[in-house]
Write a protein that holds these residues in place. Structure first.
Motif, short mmCIF file in Angstrom:
data_model
loop_
_atom_site.label_atom_id
_atom_site.label_comp_id
_atom_site.label_asym_id
_atom_site.label_seq_id
_atom_site.Cartn_x
_atom_site.Cartn_y
_atom_site.Cartn_z
N ASP A 1 -21.80 7.89 1.01
CA ASP A 1 -22.33 8.41 -0.24
C ASP A 1 -21.35 9.39 -0.87
O ASP A 1 -21.13 9.39 -2.09
CB ASP A 1 -23.66 9.10 0.02
N ALA A 2 -20.72 10.22 -0.07
CA ALA A 2 -19.74 11.19 -0.60
C ALA A 2 -18.54 10.47 -1.19
O ALA A 2 -18.02 10.85 -2.25
CB ALA A 2 -19.30 12.14 0.50
N ALA A 3 -18.08 9.41 -0.51
CA ALA A 3 -16.93 8.64 -1.00
C ALA A 3 -17.28 7.95 -2.32
O ALA A 3 -16.47 7.91 -3.26
CB ALA A 3 -16.49 7.61 0.03
N ALA A 4 -18.52 7.40 -2.40
CA ALA A 4 -18.94 6.74 -3.63
C ALA A 4 -19.00 7.72 -4.78
O ALA A 4 -18.53 7.44 -5.90
CB ALA A 4 -20.29 6.07 -3.42
N ARG A 5 -19.55 8.92 -4.53
CA ARG A 5 -19.65 9.91 -5.59
C ARG A 5 -18.27 10.39 -6.04
O ARG A 5 -18.05 10.64 -7.23
CB ARG A 5 -20.51 11.09 -5.13
N ALA A 6 -17.36 10.50 -5.11
CA ALA A 6 -15.99 10.89 -5.47
C ALA A 6 -15.35 9.82 -6.37
O ALA A 6 -14.65 10.14 -7.33
CB ALA A 6 -15.15 11.10 -4.22
N ARG A 7 -15.64 8.56 -6.03
CA ARG A 7 -15.10 7.46 -6.83
C ARG A 7 -15.72 7.47 -8.22
O ARG A 7 -15.03 7.28 -9.23
CB ARG A 7 -15.38 6.13 -6.14
N TRP A 8 -17.03 7.71 -8.33
CA TRP A 8 -17.69 7.75 -9.63
C TRP A 8 -17.14 8.88 -10.49
O TRP A 8 -16.94 8.72 -11.69
CB TRP A 8 -19.21 7.94 -9.44
N ARG A 9 -16.91 10.04 -9.86
CA ARG A 9 -16.35 11.17 -10.63
C ARG A 9 -14.95 10.83 -11.14
O ARG A 9 -14.59 11.21 -12.27
CB ARG A 9 -16.32 12.44 -9.76
N ARG A 10 -14.19 10.14 -10.32
CA ARG A 10 -12.83 9.74 -10.76
C ARG A 10 -12.92 8.77 -11.94
O ARG A 10 -12.17 8.90 -12.92
CB ARG A 10 -12.07 9.11 -9.60
#
Length: 361
Positions: free
Chosen positions: A8-17
């Protein structure tokens, strides 16, 4: 940290990018729109609005967690900077490449509509870039070819003469003579070439005086249909269109309202003879000057050759990269190709110079 939490943290980091990139791309299109008018401005603002829709998607996924936003990727930040300073065809060409690299097609969190949008955006930007390429292609072609020819031909000449073992002053004056002769030849050649192209296009364009004959044409025999067929229409379409044109002219009683079929107008892409000649002369001279510079500043022997090779290599990489950017291709590949061709030609003349030097000795 549990696996699900890490995912979930990796996905959110990707969405922010992605969100940061969309905001930066929208800013690029708005900056470009600020330097355009009319239809091009409207198109660019529409692209910026589409990027805002994509922003909204990632913001919905992030919810309240849109803090600590990362910076947009380096390419997008460079685009934004270029758009603010230049707003030129270079930015559109780079934006075309950026749209083509969209990761949305392979990202499960992006919608199919977003992936389709990015592909269409690439085609829209390609169309806008094509307008700019068309406007500058004649003069730009002469400039790039002139600079490249000056670099390669004079480097080859200088290396060939240096390899024979002649005095530094002979190499220097040979390089200067090559610069002047080549620049004059390139300028004259470009002028003749472009003028000839424009004359051919003018010869293919419809004669405006032919409109005067439209009211008197026999609508049944209708030779005007043959004109349209000669320009590429199929027989039925040509006959129907010619009938409409003649009927319109007779109804309005205005010869100027009639239209003759236009040939494809490439005059803008060809450019003018004088502008092509001047740019070709100047860029050939600037390119040809580079391999002579070490000798102008007093260098000699191996030092002069190495410096000339380094300077010319940098210039070849730069011209190749510019061509790559404007053509929508990889700048690195075009730069390396330009370098390989240029140094390959210079190597051949250097070997020949060594052979002649040995013979003369």
């Amino acid at each position: 940290m549990p696996q699900d939490a890490r995912s979930d943290a990796a996905a959110r980091a990707r969405w922010r990018r992605y969100l940061a990139d969309e905001r930066a791309e929208a800013a690029v299109y708005r900056e470009l729109a600020g330097r355009r008018t009319g239809e091009e401005r409207e198109i660019l603002l529409a692209l910026a609005e589409a990027e805002r829709r994509h922003e909204a998607h990632w913001m919905r996924l992030l919810g309240d967690d849109d803090g600590r936003m990362p910076r947009a990727d380096l390419r997008t930040r460079m685009l934004a900077g270029l758009a603010r300073r230049f707003g030129s065809i270079f930015v559109l060409a780079l934006a075309q490449q950026a749209e083509a690299r969209s990761p949305y097609a392979d990202d499960p969190d992006a919608t199919r509509a977003m992936a389709a949008d990015e592909k269409i955006h690439g085609e829209v930007v390609r169309g806008l870039a094509a307008r700019g390429r068309r406007r500058l292609s004649g003069t730009f072609r002469a400039a790039v070819f002139g600079a490249n020819d000056g670099l390669v031909s004079n480097l080859a000449l200088v290396l060939g003469m240096a390899a024979t073992g002649v005095d530094r002053s002979v190499v220097l004056f040979t390089g200067i003579a090559g610069l002047l002769a080549g620049a004059l030849s390139m300028g004259a050649g470009e002028y003749v070439s472009v003028r000839s192209q424009r004359e051919l296009l003018e010869a293919s364009a419809p004669d405006p005086a032919a409109r005067a004959a439209l009211p008197d044409l026999d609508v049944d025999a209708n030779e005007l249909a043959l004109v349209y067929r000669a320009r590429g229409m199929d027989p039925q379409e040509a006959t129907a269109h010619a009938g409409r044109v003649i009927a319109g002219v007779r109804a309005q009683g205005d010869v100027a309202s009639g239209s003759m079929p236009a040939a494809h107008d490439d005059a803008e892409a060809v450019g003018t003879g004088m502008s092509a000649a001047i740019s070709s002369f100047c860029f050939f001279a600037s390119g040809a000057l580079i391999p002579v510079l070490p000798y102008l500043f007093g260098a000699d022997g191996t030092v002069a050759l190495v410096v000339a090779l380094v300077l010319v290599s940098v210039a070849l990489l730069a011209t190749g990269a510019v061509v790559g950017i404007l053509s929508g291709a990889s700048p690195a590949k075009r730069a390396l190709r330009q370098l390989a061709i240029g140094l390959g030609a210079a190597a051949v003349t250097y070997v020949l110079g060594l052979a002649f030097g040995t013979t003369l000795a």
